[in-house]
Each structure stands twice: as C-alpha cells, then as structure tokens.
Motif scaffolding. Structure first.
Motif, PDB file in Angstrom:
ATOM      1  N   ASP A 136       0.877  -1.116  -0.140  1.00 41.57           N
ATOM      2  CA  ASP A 136       0.092  -0.160  -0.058  1.00 41.57           C
ATOM      3  C   ASP A 136       0.936   1.293  -0.055  1.00 41.57           C
ATOM      4  O   ASP A 136       1.674   1.529   0.890  1.00 41.57           O
ATOM      5  CB  ASP A 136      -0.871  -0.062   1.242  1.00 41.57           C
ATOM      6  CG  ASP A 136      -1.616   1.201   1.345  1.00 41.57           C
ATOM      7  OD1 ASP A 136      -2.689   1.621   0.431  1.00 41.57           O
ATOM      8  OD2 ASP A 136      -1.359   2.051   2.292  1.00 41.57           O
ATOM      9  N   PRO A 137       1.030   2.197  -0.929  1.00 38.49           N
ATOM     10  CA  PRO A 137       1.689   3.246  -1.220  1.00 38.49           C
ATOM     11  C   PRO A 137       1.769   4.212   0.053  1.00 38.49           C
ATOM     12  O   PRO A 137       2.752   4.653   0.499  1.00 38.49           O
ATOM     13  CB  PRO A 137       1.185   4.022  -2.448  1.00 38.49           C
ATOM     14  CG  PRO A 137       0.428   3.153  -3.114  1.00 38.49           C
ATOM     15  CD  PRO A 137      -0.080   2.018  -2.086  1.00 38.49           C
ATOM     16  N   SER A 235     -12.560   1.151   3.944  1.00 42.13           N
ATOM     17  CA  SER A 235     -12.427   1.940   2.442  1.00 42.13           C
ATOM     18  C   SER A 235     -11.186   2.851   2.724  1.00 42.13           C
ATOM     19  O   SER A 235     -10.871   3.473   3.777  1.00 42.13           O
ATOM     20  CB  SER A 235     -13.576   2.462   1.938  1.00 42.13           C
ATOM     21  OG  SER A 235     -14.719   1.635   1.942  1.00 42.13           O
ATOM     22  N   ASP A 236     -10.617   3.239   1.605  1.00 43.57           N
ATOM     23  CA  ASP A 236      -9.320   3.922   1.494  1.00 43.57           C
ATOM     24  C   ASP A 236      -9.933   5.448   1.193  1.00 43.57           C
ATOM     25  O   ASP A 236     -11.018   5.797   0.723  1.00 43.57           O
ATOM     26  CB  ASP A 236      -8.462   3.947   0.317  1.00 43.57           C
ATOM     27  CG  ASP A 236      -7.904   2.470   0.433  1.00 43.57           C
ATOM     28  OD1 ASP A 236      -7.767   2.139   1.756  1.00 43.57           O
ATOM     29  OD2 ASP A 236      -7.493   1.894  -0.505  1.00 43.57           O
ATOM     30  N   GLN A 241      -6.035   6.999  -2.183  1.00 48.06           N
ATOM     31  CA  GLN A 241      -6.561   6.659  -3.611  1.00 48.06           C
ATOM     32  C   GLN A 241      -5.727   7.505  -4.668  1.00 48.06           C
ATOM     33  O   GLN A 241      -5.199   6.818  -5.622  1.00 48.06           O
ATOM     34  CB  GLN A 241      -7.933   6.920  -3.933  1.00 48.06           C
ATOM     35  CG  GLN A 241      -8.786   5.997  -3.082  1.00 48.06           C
ATOM     36  CD  GLN A 241     -10.245   6.544  -3.250  1.00 48.06           C
ATOM     37  OE1 GLN A 241     -10.580   7.018  -3.990  1.00 48.06           O
ATOM     38  NE2 GLN A 241     -11.187   5.980  -2.147  1.00 48.06           N
ATOM     39  N   TRP A 242      -5.494   8.650  -4.092  1.00 49.26           N
ATOM     40  CA  TRP A 242      -4.460   9.571  -5.261  1.00 49.26           C
ATOM     41  C   TRP A 242      -3.069   8.805  -5.356  1.00 49.26           C
ATOM     42  O   TRP A 242      -2.483   8.724  -6.435  1.00 49.26           O
ATOM     43  CB  TRP A 242      -4.524  10.758  -4.745  1.00 49.26           C
ATOM     44  CG  TRP A 242      -3.515  11.644  -5.428  1.00 49.26           C
ATOM     45  CD1 TRP A 242      -3.782  12.385  -6.645  1.00 49.26           C
ATOM     46  CD2 TRP A 242      -2.178  12.069  -5.254  1.00 49.26           C
ATOM     47  NE1 TRP A 242      -2.604  13.215  -7.372  1.00 49.26           N
ATOM     48  CE2 TRP A 242      -1.543  12.681  -6.347  1.00 49.26           C
ATOM     49  CE3 TRP A 242      -1.317  11.710  -4.064  1.00 49.26           C
ATOM     50  CZ2 TRP A 242      -0.221  13.184  -6.193  1.00 49.26           C
ATOM     51  CZ3 TRP A 242      -0.065  12.307  -4.002  1.00 49.26           C
ATOM     52  CH2 TRP A 242       0.564  12.974  -4.993  1.00 49.26           C
ATOM     53  N   ILE A 409      -6.784  -2.797  -3.789  1.00 48.46           N
ATOM     54  CA  ILE A 409      -5.390  -3.277  -4.092  1.00 48.46           C
ATOM     55  C   ILE A 409      -5.045  -3.127  -5.390  1.00 48.46           C
ATOM     56  O   ILE A 409      -3.456  -3.114  -5.500  1.00 48.46           O
ATOM     57  CB  ILE A 409      -5.367  -4.900  -3.652  1.00 48.46           C
ATOM     58  CG1 ILE A 409      -5.982  -5.760  -4.510  1.00 48.46           C
ATOM     59  CG2 ILE A 409      -5.592  -4.902  -2.276  1.00 48.46           C
ATOM     60  CD1 ILE A 409      -5.827  -7.309  -4.048  1.00 48.46           C
ATOM     61  N   ARG A 410      -5.584  -2.896  -6.184  1.00 47.10           N
ATOM     62  CA  ARG A 410      -4.738  -2.576  -7.712  1.00 47.10           C
ATOM     63  C   ARG A 410      -5.890  -1.663  -8.630  1.00 47.10           C
ATOM     64  O   ARG A 410      -6.840  -2.032  -8.915  1.00 47.10           O
ATOM     65  CB  ARG A 410      -4.805  -3.936  -8.587  1.00 47.10           C
ATOM     66  CG  ARG A 410      -4.144  -3.681  -9.782  1.00 47.10           C
ATOM     67  CD  ARG A 410      -4.183  -4.936 -10.740  1.00 47.10           C
ATOM     68  NE  ARG A 410      -2.979  -5.875 -10.104  1.00 47.10           N
ATOM     69  CZ  ARG A 410      -1.776  -6.037 -10.318  1.00 47.10           C
ATOM     70  NH1 ARG A 410      -1.194  -5.090 -11.040  1.00 47.10           N
ATOM     71  NH2 ARG A 410      -1.010  -6.744  -9.738  1.00 47.10           N
ATOM     72  N   LYS A 411      -5.034  -0.358  -8.397  1.00 51.87           N
ATOM     73  CA  LYS A 411      -5.844   0.565  -9.499  1.00 51.87           C
ATOM     74  C   LYS A 411      -5.992   0.440 -10.731  1.00 51.87           C
ATOM     75  O   LYS A 411      -4.721  -0.061 -11.478  1.00 51.87           O
ATOM     76  CB  LYS A 411      -4.904   1.784  -9.123  1.00 51.87           C
ATOM     77  CG  LYS A 411      -5.425   3.067 -10.027  1.00 51.87           C
ATOM     78  CD  LYS A 411      -6.611   3.633  -9.500  1.00 51.87           C
ATOM     79  CE  LYS A 411      -7.148   4.747 -10.382  1.00 51.87           C
ATOM     80  NZ  LYS A 411      -8.468   5.259 -10.188  1.00 51.87           N
TER      81      LYS A 411
END
Length: 411
Positions: A136-137, A235-236, A241-242, A409-411
């Motif tokens: 996760d960034p 949720s994020d 998300q950015w 987990i994967r944009k």
C-alpha cells in the motif's frame, strides 16, 4: 487449492518463487509478526513459523512449506457461514496474488540475473525466493520516512507503535504456540488520523524523534491537497487513492510528486516507487548500496569511509545497476541488499537441507509450471452474476465485497 484440517488453505508455490522467511524480514514491510511453531520431529517439511499481517478488515495468517503457501483469513465476525468463509478466503487469495506479485516468474529473473552477473550467480541459491512486495503506497511512504538514519528493528517498532496509537484494534487472536496468550491487531492508520495538531508531540514521546514532524506534516499536506472525505471503515481515503494513481504515470513524474512531501528525499522516494508504485527498474541508493557497488561492481570510492552521496553519484550508481540487471534492477538490488545484511549472515547456512526444486533451466518447462500456477490463482471474469453453488474463486471475482477489495489493492 485444498482445505487443511488446521483451517488453512494451500496455494501451491515452490519456495524458489517466494521465501517468506526472507521477504518478510529484509526491510521491505514492517508490520508482519512472526511466530515460531512447534516442530513435528517426524515431519521435517512442516512449517517453522506463522506470519500475521493486519489489513483494514482482516488479519491474514501465513505459513510455508517447501511447496505451498498456507493461508488463513480471520475477521471480527467470529462465526461466518460457509459462503462467507469461502468469500473471505478468495478475497485473501486475490490480495496475496497482488501483494506478492505472483504473476512475476522469480526463478526466470534469477536465471537472467545470474547469466548477466557473476556476483549474483554466487548468491542466488542461498538467497532464493526474494521478491519485491507490492505494498500500500501510504503505509510504504510513512514507513520509509521512519527509515531515515534507522535500522530495521527500530523502524518496525515505530511502525507498529504508530498503528497501535492511531488505529483502533480490529481483533485479538491467540498466538499459534498454544500458550493461550492473545495478541491484538491494529490496521495501519489512514492519513486523516495523523493530521491532528498533537500528533507530532505524541510521536516524539514514542521515540520517533525528528521523524515525528515529517510524518505529521506529510499526512497533513496529503489530506489538505487530496481530501479526507468520510469513508466506510474498510475503505481508503481519497488521498490514499490518489497515491495509487502514481502507478499510472512515469517514474520521473511520480518521483517529483513524492519529493514534495516533508521528510522525503531521493532514496525514500525511490523506495516507494519500487516497493508500492510498480517502478521495477528503480534502485534506491544509500551508502550501504554504494559500498556494494564499490566492492563488487567496480565503482570508484573507499570501502572504509562514507562518501557524500551527491545527485551525480546517485545517478551513476542507478545507471550502473540497471546496466547490470535490466528492467527488474530494483528487484535484483533487493536480493544483493538482503545478502549483505548482518541479520542474514547465517541465512541458508544453518537451515536443514530440504528437497526443494532447483530453478528450472528448461524455459518451456518453466513456462508450463508458471502457466499452471496462474491457473490456480483467480482471474476475474467479465460476467457479473454468480450462483449459490459457485466456487470460492468465482465468488471473489463477482460479488461486490471482492470487487471492493480488488479495486482497493490494484488501481
């Protein structure tokens, strides 16, 4: 996949593709907890450790044999029905596939690096199975702000303290040794949790030093710029998300965005690019990596003293490693870095010899093996419906909770 009597499921995966004992201890991620297991004297292939990691909505438990990754999902609901258990395990399998990047044939990469580099050839058997995580960034960014002038043990303590202090407990689990002791697990806190005015002072009291201000200001800048609208607990936030959108832009542009944050220099930015933003050729450089380059790869400098890491020298080192290892230079660097850590001095030397498969030399055979592995792992179909008798994989790929996890987990 087969169900095990212990409640674990088995994912067939040879240890040359993934060594949990190495990957989870080599300084990539800092919230995995390792628990020694009671060994079966009659079964030399039984797992030696259980590894646990807390996500937003579940704890993932892993064990490993020579041929399988064993996984179990635990969520706060103590008594899920059969369909819920199937769905949870399938969601976890999707996460494992993404987190460990199991679509990458690591044995093939080792073979390529060994053919290009005699230094790598000399260590590849002893340090097999070391692959790059896809983290996760947000967590990755904060973890490596903590890494400044630090070691793995202290970084681990900081990251875990941060979670306990600013994220409510998700659940408690007995330790796997049968002692009856329970450990409590906390998810990693979202950016908004670290924006309050008292965060910096509190982190200093917990031993973060000057990094406390960096963490607070980075979280605040991220939220102020990209938002913290109220989200469901699992949720994020928009700012998280950015950060994941940086996977979709060039390395140079993504690095420029990361360098805007307080406490983020070139090395920290490159760690995040490599470990969570899919930039596989990025090699994070520090004095340790410089010493490796001097010792093994003909770079100028002294092995007895530290040299000033100028931008020019940093670029020269990066260019050198990409020339040696190619597109996945960042992954290869991680193996060399791990092999040079003092904590890994005895890795692969005192461990019992087990009948592990050797790296496949025949490319057609290796291709068939990886094709079989991919068949085991879930690939989402396009059809939206699912029947009550659907398999766990089908449930994970079609029902909305799994879609939520997949999107996260994967944009």
């Amino acid at each position: 996949m087969t169900s095990l009597s212990t409640g674990f499921r088995a994912l067939p995966l040879p240890i040359i593709q993934l060594s949990l004992a190495a990957v989870l201890k080599c300084g990539q991620s800092f919230r995995w907890t390792a628990y020694p297991l009671k060994l079966d004297p009659e079964d030399a292939s039984s797992p030696t450790h259980e590894y646990r990691f807390c996500l937003r909505d579940r704890v993932v438990c892993l064990r490993q044999t020579a041929t399988n990754i064993l996984y179990r999902t635990v969520q706060p609901d103590p008594q899920p029905n059969a369909n819920q258990r199937e769905l949870r395990d399938a969601e976890t399998l999707l996460w494992l596939k993404d987190y460990f990047q199991l679509d990458v044939d690591l044995a093939f990469l080792y073979e390529e690096w060994g053919s290009r580099d005699k230094v790598f050839l000399g260590i590849q058997d002893r340090f097999s199975g070391i692959r790059m995580l896809r983290q996760d960034p947000w967590e990755n960014l904060i973890s490596f702000i903590c890494s400044s002038n630090n070691n793995i043990s202290r970084i681990t303590k900081m990251v875990q303290s941060l979670s306990k202090e600013y994220s409510p407990p998700l659940l408690s689990l007995p330790t796997p040794d049968g002692s009856g002791v329970e450990d409590t697990y906390h998810p990693f806190p979202p950016p908004s949790a670290l924006t309050h005015p008292d965060v910096s002072a509190r982190l200093r009291s917990l031993g973060f030093g000057y990094r406390a201000e960096f963490i607070h200001r980075t979280a605040k800048m991220l939220v102020e710029t990209h938002g913290d609208s109220i989200q469901p607990q699992d949720s994020d936030e928009p700012s998280e998300q950015w950060l994941r959108t940086l996977r979709d832009i060039s390395t140079e542009d993504a690095r420029a965005e990361l360098l805007k944050f307080v406490g983020v220099g070139r090395k920290v930015a490159d760690c995040v690019l490599l470990m969570s933003l899919d930039k596989t050729d990025v090699v994070p450089v520090d004095t340790h990596v410089h010493q490796i380059a001097i010792k093994h790869y003909g770079m100028k400098g002294s092995t007895k003293g530290k040299m000033n890491m100028t931008p020019k020298l940093y670029e020269e080192l990066c260019t050198k490693f990409v020339q040696v290892w190619g597109q996945y230079a960042g992954w290869a660097h991680s193996v060399l870095f791990t092999s040079d850590l003092k904590s890994f001095a005895l890795h692969g030397l005192l461990e019992p010899t087990s009948p592990l498969p050797s790296p496949v030399k025949n490319r057609k055979k290796r291709s068939r093996e990886m094709t079989d592995l991919v068949r085991i792992l879930p690939t989402p179909p396009s059809t939206p419906s699912v029947s009550e008798s659907a398999t766990a994989t089908e449930i994970a790929c079609n029902l909305s909770p799994a879609e939520r996890v997949k999107k996260r987990i994967r944009k």
